[in-house]
Design an enzyme around this catalytic site. Sequence first.
Site, short mmCIF file in Angstrom:
data_model
loop_
_atom_site.label_atom_id
_atom_site.label_comp_id
_atom_site.label_asym_id
_atom_site.label_seq_id
_atom_site.Cartn_x
_atom_site.Cartn_y
_atom_site.Cartn_z
N GLU A 37 13.75 -1.36 -16.51
CA GLU A 37 12.69 -0.24 -16.65
C GLU A 37 11.89 -0.50 -15.45
OE1 GLU A 37 10.36 1.25 -20.22
OE2 GLU A 37 9.61 2.98 -17.83
N ARG A 263 15.75 -11.44 -28.81
CA ARG A 263 15.11 -11.53 -27.30
C ARG A 263 14.68 -12.91 -27.70
NH1 ARG A 263 12.73 -6.64 -26.17
NH2 ARG A 263 10.97 -7.89 -25.08
N LYS A 273 5.82 -7.07 -20.80
CA LYS A 273 5.96 -6.84 -19.75
C LYS A 273 4.40 -5.74 -20.46
CE LYS A 273 9.31 -4.28 -18.89
NZ LYS A 273 10.49 -3.67 -18.01
#
Length: 590
Positions: A37, A263, A273
């Site tokens: 994104e 992750r 982020k």
Amino acid sequence: MNQPANLTATDFVADAVRADRAAGRYGGRVQTRFPPEPNGYLHIGHAKAIVADFGIARQFDGVCQLRFDDTNPDTEDEEYVESIIEDIAWLGFEPDAVVYASDYFPDLYRWAEDLVKAGLAYVDQQDAATVSLQRGGYGRPGVESPYRDRPPAESLDLFRRMRAGEFEDESMTLRAKIDMQSENMQLRDPVMYRIRRSRHHRTGDDWVIYPTYDWAHGQSDALEGVTHSMCTLEFVSHRPLYDWYLAHLDLPGEAPQQLEFARLELTHTVTSKRRLRQLVTDGLVDGWDDPRLPTLAALRRRGYPAAAIRDFCAHIGLNKTNARHSLEELEAFVRAELNRTAPRRMAVLRPVKLVIDNWPADRVEWFEVVNNPEDPAAGLRRVPFSGQLWIERDDFAEAPPPKFFRLSPGREVRLRGAYLVTATGVDKDAAGRVTTIHAVHDPATRGGDAPDGRKVKSTMHWVSADHAVQATVALYDRLFLAETPGARTGEPLDDLNPDSLELLTDCWLEPALGQAPPGQVVQFERLGYFAADPRRPLWFHRTVGLRDEWAAINRRQQPESAGGRPAAGQSKGRPQAAENSGRPPAAENN
Ligand code: ATP
Ligand code: MG
């Protein structure tokens, strides 16, 4: 598919792909995607996903596209799009195409109408709080919306008017009609569209309804022909929804499948982020490429080689359990790579003057010095030596403590590659601080060895004061003091290290460094690896120290095992260290 050759994914994803090919699924085709994104800069965690997505495609001669998952106009920005493209290229990967989920808005809308017409989606006019309350929870039943069973024609009319902009933001949603009693909360009539009047970085004001992640993702995969759609473990519970949408749509080909891996998280830093953006916008660091951050832009500026990051990601592989990796483990890969590639240079970071009293006035000698003992092709360079030198203040002790073998009055040491010198005395300022060390050299020791074979216990680096260039050097410590930032209080900022940056402004570098190209990474002998700032001349960032802290951690934790060391045939990180029996200069301990 054009990318580095040093990747082999030996893990469950590769196994799944192999099984699919053996079964003839997807006609043997393999297609992946990396779907960021564009709401921030990529970080080291993304590197793991990039290596996985591009690596699997490469391993099976497939295709990997970069897809911007740009379905949330509020947080997305063109700056992030550009940085993401740049960072992927720097890491060494070349997407087969760059595509945008927003390009599929018309397709997604058409498919949504299909679901409405089939009675599989409905317009809900309740507010978000009510919808969320009715969703229930684990062990708590869901409550069906009073709009759930409205006729499809009515939902279709409302949905078209939502799209036409007739209704207020957030006043209605389109929801999939699945199962309000499902054990899986994701299946309790998830929202597909919300109304939001936000300017989109690519579609501008064309749309006032935007698809949710779940509605956009699998359908984008299907439109592109993705076969294996990798994501992180938090999406395991979304997989039934991913599959449900695909099962109820008229797809152009075989349905893609979602595969999840853990992750990547590192100690002493954050890889979210949102958290990183907060550090940047609150001014706690100096922009997205502040070398203390784990963003790829920051690691690049700090001097991390892309190859080291790729090797690290390939080494940790794709696993199914979340675990925090040691920052030191990543650093070991950085050090191993730089040991092979970085030219050696001499630099004095905390200087004190050394005057050789028996040196002929104005005499300068040039020594030929090996650039990199690990790489004969790196050649030689010339380094000037004179009677006025800078050495590290820490390399001298007027009253040496036990086991201090570097310079002190009456003690002979080697100035690397030049001469043996013996300290004779000091000058001090009014405060009693040493301003100049006096010494004499033995002219018979040119090159650094005594003809009579006498030994010295220490070899020190130096620069000629008249020839050296002055520079600023930034030393970095971990950005967060805690291994898991926020573990104590829930707030990572509570663990922020107030002393993560130390700027040394009076550093003296051998003249070859005056022309260091932007971004060049060199080894300052005995001190560590340092990167020339890409924008500011004569400004260096410490990439990593010389000491292999990961090996030390491993020795403590698993005495018999060499596990976790970089596999490549690197030699020890400190080619000169054997001669240095003394403590390293303080700069290294930061
Ligand atoms: P963040 O929480 O930092 O915003 P994200 O998952 O929302 O991360 P995306 O831009 O959506 O970030 O991620 C793009 C891809 O990278 C996704 O496939 C995601 O699963 C993967 N990814 C993101 N963070 C990590 C991480 N820490 N480790 C491994 N993969 C990651
Ligand atoms: Mg995300």
